[in-house]
Motif scaffolding. Structure first.
Motif: not given
Length: 171
Positions: A25-53
């Protein structure tokens, strides 16, 4: 014995066309995905959000690792090996090693019910299967034969056409 040029070209095309490798396949642009910064945001309460991170953390560690059939380390890894390592390292879940065995794990869910951590399976040939892990927003992480560990989108016509099923292996 002399070979005629007109014989060599059709023979070469025959051997070249017999390749069992899925199309590149043609090269796809790779998204720059970053999990939320430690200490600056609350931990995800939703288990799927935690899995995503956790999945995004794994992606950051493995991004670009080349594809190698049967591989299980950063020198080379295949699609089911990447799923196996990701679930073991990030979620402490032991999955089978092969794509076919993984496709029988957990329970099947509808495409419309996709959640972070679901396994997405594709039929990429008569007997070839491919697996990735759904992240969110129609994106999944997988070990591509052409580009190694990467994020792809389910909106891509190739993946849409070869979609097989979704398995939920946790929760």
């Amino acid at each position: 014995m002399k070979f005629k040029t007109w014989l060599i070209i059709p023979l070469a095309l025959c051997f070249w066309g017999c390749s069992h490798r899925p199309p590149t396949l043609p090269p796809a642009s790779q998204p720059e995905i970053e999990p939320p910064g430690k200490g600056k945001s609350k931990p995800a309460k939703n288990p799927y959000q935690r899995v995503k991170y956790k999945l995004l953390d794994q992606y950051k560690k493995w991004r670009g690792t080349p594809y190698r059939l049967g591989g299980l380390n950063k020198q080379g890894i295949d699609c089911s090996g990447f799923v196996y390592q990701t679930f073991r390292q990030q979620l402490n879940i032991q999955l089978p090693r092969t794509t076919i065995q993984q496709s029988k794990s957990g329970r099947q869910v509808d495409f419309q019910q996709l959640k972070a951590g679901d396994l997405i399976f594709f039929k990429t040939g008569k007997k070839l299967r491919h697996v990735g892990i759904y992240i969110d927003g129609q994106q999944f992480i997988h070990a591509s034969t052409s580009q190694g560990v990467m994020i792809s989108t389910l909106d891509n016509p190739y993946w849409r056409k070869s979609f097989w099923k979704v398995q939920r292996v946790w929760q």
